[in-house]
Scaffold this motif. Structure first.
Motif, short mmCIF file in Angstrom:
data_model
loop_
_atom_site.label_atom_id
_atom_site.label_comp_id
_atom_site.label_asym_id
_atom_site.label_seq_id
_atom_site.Cartn_x
_atom_site.Cartn_y
_atom_site.Cartn_z
N MET A 109 0.82 -1.21 0.00
CA MET A 109 0.00 0.00 0.00
C MET A 109 0.85 1.26 0.00
O MET A 109 0.47 2.28 -0.58
CB MET A 109 -0.93 0.00 1.21
CG MET A 109 -2.15 -0.89 1.08
SD MET A 109 -3.14 -0.59 -0.42
CE MET A 109 -3.46 1.16 -0.30
N SER A 110 2.01 1.19 0.63
CA SER A 110 2.91 2.34 0.62
C SER A 110 3.36 2.65 -0.81
O SER A 110 3.39 3.82 -1.23
CB SER A 110 4.12 2.06 1.51
OG SER A 110 5.03 3.13 1.48
N ALA A 111 3.67 1.59 -1.57
CA ALA A 111 4.08 1.78 -2.96
C ALA A 111 2.92 2.28 -3.81
O ALA A 111 3.10 3.15 -4.69
CB ALA A 111 4.62 0.46 -3.52
N ASP A 147 2.37 5.94 -3.07
CA ASP A 147 3.42 6.76 -3.70
C ASP A 147 3.15 6.94 -5.19
O ASP A 147 3.43 8.00 -5.76
CB ASP A 147 4.79 6.10 -3.52
CG ASP A 147 5.31 6.21 -2.09
OD1 ASP A 147 4.75 7.03 -1.32
OD2 ASP A 147 6.25 5.47 -1.74
N ALA A 148 2.58 5.90 -5.83
CA ALA A 148 2.29 5.96 -7.26
C ALA A 148 1.02 6.76 -7.55
O ALA A 148 0.77 7.13 -8.71
CB ALA A 148 2.15 4.55 -7.83
N ASP A 149 0.22 7.02 -6.50
CA ASP A 149 -1.01 7.81 -6.61
C ASP A 149 -1.95 7.24 -7.69
O ASP A 149 -2.40 7.96 -8.58
CB ASP A 149 -0.66 9.27 -6.93
CG ASP A 149 -1.86 10.20 -6.74
OD1 ASP A 149 -2.76 9.84 -5.95
OD2 ASP A 149 -1.91 11.25 -7.42
N VAL A 150 -2.22 5.93 -7.57
CA VAL A 150 -3.15 5.30 -8.50
C VAL A 150 -4.36 4.79 -7.72
O VAL A 150 -4.28 4.54 -6.51
CB VAL A 150 -2.49 4.12 -9.25
CG1 VAL A 150 -1.30 4.60 -10.07
CG2 VAL A 150 -2.07 3.01 -8.29
N PRO A 151 -5.51 4.64 -8.37
CA PRO A 151 -6.69 4.12 -7.67
C PRO A 151 -6.50 2.66 -7.28
O PRO A 151 -5.76 1.92 -7.93
CB PRO A 151 -7.81 4.28 -8.70
CG PRO A 151 -7.13 4.30 -10.03
CD PRO A 151 -5.80 4.96 -9.78
N TRP A 152 -7.18 2.25 -6.20
CA TRP A 152 -7.09 0.86 -5.75
C TRP A 152 -8.44 0.43 -5.21
O TRP A 152 -9.25 1.23 -4.78
CB TRP A 152 -5.99 0.68 -4.72
CG TRP A 152 -6.06 1.58 -3.52
CD1 TRP A 152 -5.49 2.81 -3.40
CD2 TRP A 152 -6.75 1.33 -2.29
NE1 TRP A 152 -5.76 3.35 -2.17
CE2 TRP A 152 -6.54 2.46 -1.45
CE3 TRP A 152 -7.49 0.28 -1.79
CZ2 TRP A 152 -7.07 2.57 -0.18
CZ3 TRP A 152 -8.02 0.37 -0.51
CH2 TRP A 152 -7.81 1.50 0.28
N PHE A 153 -8.66 -0.88 -5.25
CA PHE A 153 -9.91 -1.47 -4.77
C PHE A 153 -9.59 -2.80 -4.12
O PHE A 153 -8.75 -3.55 -4.60
CB PHE A 153 -10.89 -1.68 -5.93
CG PHE A 153 -12.14 -2.42 -5.54
CD1 PHE A 153 -13.12 -1.80 -4.79
CD2 PHE A 153 -12.33 -3.74 -5.92
CE1 PHE A 153 -14.26 -2.48 -4.41
CE2 PHE A 153 -13.47 -4.43 -5.55
CZ PHE A 153 -14.45 -3.79 -4.79
N VAL A 154 -10.27 -3.09 -3.00
CA VAL A 154 -10.02 -4.33 -2.28
C VAL A 154 -11.15 -5.32 -2.51
O VAL A 154 -12.33 -4.97 -2.46
CB VAL A 154 -9.85 -4.07 -0.77
CG1 VAL A 154 -9.76 -5.39 -0.01
CG2 VAL A 154 -8.59 -3.26 -0.53
N LEU A 155 -10.77 -6.57 -2.78
CA LEU A 155 -11.70 -7.64 -3.11
C LEU A 155 -11.55 -8.77 -2.10
O LEU A 155 -10.44 -9.14 -1.74
CB LEU A 155 -11.36 -8.15 -4.52
CG LEU A 155 -12.21 -9.22 -5.16
CD1 LEU A 155 -13.61 -8.70 -5.48
CD2 LEU A 155 -11.54 -9.68 -6.47
N GLY A 156 -12.68 -9.30 -1.61
CA GLY A 156 -12.65 -10.47 -0.74
C GLY A 156 -13.05 -11.71 -1.51
O GLY A 156 -12.40 -12.10 -2.48
#
Length: 300
Positions: free
Chosen positions: A50-52, A55-64
């Protein structure tokens, strides 16, 4: 994104792939590719990853486990983080348990029932992971996650990890603070109650059998599509409107339970969206009731 993929791989924090078909990770079997797919090997690996990503400032989404989720046919840009088998730790301290977000809710309920610990009987037959259940305040049979949660370890939108108490979570019907703030549960602490082992197991089994007998798990589906407009019930309204069995493409309103939409083969996210909108319009015209979706829509 190539640089981010390489940085994540160099950090050695889990499985990193490109263009992963997300339909392989949802119970509806619907969803386009993830630009980058990251399955962390641990909570520590998640923190480093998550730190990387931050730093890259890109969108993210978490999947279960991918239940209660409709992902766009176009897929998702940025990073999809899968809370998978590496986040399934379980620690027990009497009636208090700490469990990873990737742990199956059904499996957890079954294990606790065999130990004579009560509180998860409502989860018999609920698909999905612990993390997703906390996010949605999953519930059934008169109970829900808010009744047993002590606190949740949450990945915040800025990539930091924070413990939130039950009061911090702002729980209500199928809702938590995480849906508004964008946080994601990575592990949870539950407080259960010692009870009669046979009684607990019987109640859990009865809930499993009820779902098996009344809900269409013979086809890919996401669980209930609409929130119940209490005191009314979405499935009853849809059935009484005559929509049971109605299809758009391979997306069909289940003939077993009208609050379920099943994938009869090659249903697309757009098929499901069109069907949801048709249901909402029909129910409003007939009953002046606005149905709100319980399923989470992700992507364009």
């Amino acid at each position: 994104m190539i640089d981010l993929k390489k940085k994540l791989q160099d950090l050695n924090v889990g499985r990193i792939t490109e263009n992963e078909p997300l339909k392989n990770h949802t119970t509806w079997k619907i969803g386009g590719p993830a630009q980058i797919f990251f399955e962390p090997d641990s909570i520590e690996g998640l923190k480093k990853g998550m730190s990387a990503i931050a730093d890259a400032d890109v969108p993210w989404f978490v999947l279960g486990k991918g239940s209660n989720l409709l992902i766009s046919d176009k897929g998702l840009e940025g990073v999809v983080i899968k809370m998978g088998d590496n986040l399934t730790h379980l620690e027990e301290d009497g009636e208090t348990i700490t469990v990873g977000a990737g742990y199956s809710l059904i499996k957890l309920a079954t294990i606790m029932s065999k130990k004579g610990l009560s509180g998860l009987e409502f989860a018999g037959g609920i698909p999905g992971s612990v993390g997703g259940a906390v996010f949605m305040n999953a519930g059934a049979h008169g109970s829900d996650i808010s009744n047993i949660l002590v606190k949740a370890h949450v990945l915040m939108p800025d990539g930091t990890l924070k413990w939130l108490s039950k009061d911090d979570m702002d729980f209500s019907y199928r809702t938590s603070r995480l849906q508004n703030d964008g946080g994601v549960c990575v592990e949870a602490i539950f407080k259960l109650t010692t009870g009669d082992k046979d009684t607990i197991k019987q109640e859990l089994q009865a809930n499993k059998e009820y779902r098996r007998n009344t809900q269409p798990w013979n086809y890919p589906c996401c669980g209930s599509v609409f929130r119940n407009p209490l005191p009314q019930h979405a499935g009853k309204l849809i059935e009484e409107s005559g929509l049971k069995g109605f299809s758009i493409g391979d997306a069909q309103i289940s003939e077993m339970h009208a609050n379920f939409i099943v994938n009869k083969g090659e249903a697309t996210a757009q098929n499901v969206i069109d069907l949801i909108q048709h249901i909402q319009q029909t129910i409003y015209e007939k009953y002046q009731v606005t149905l709100e979706t319980e399923v989470e829509r992700i992507g364009n």
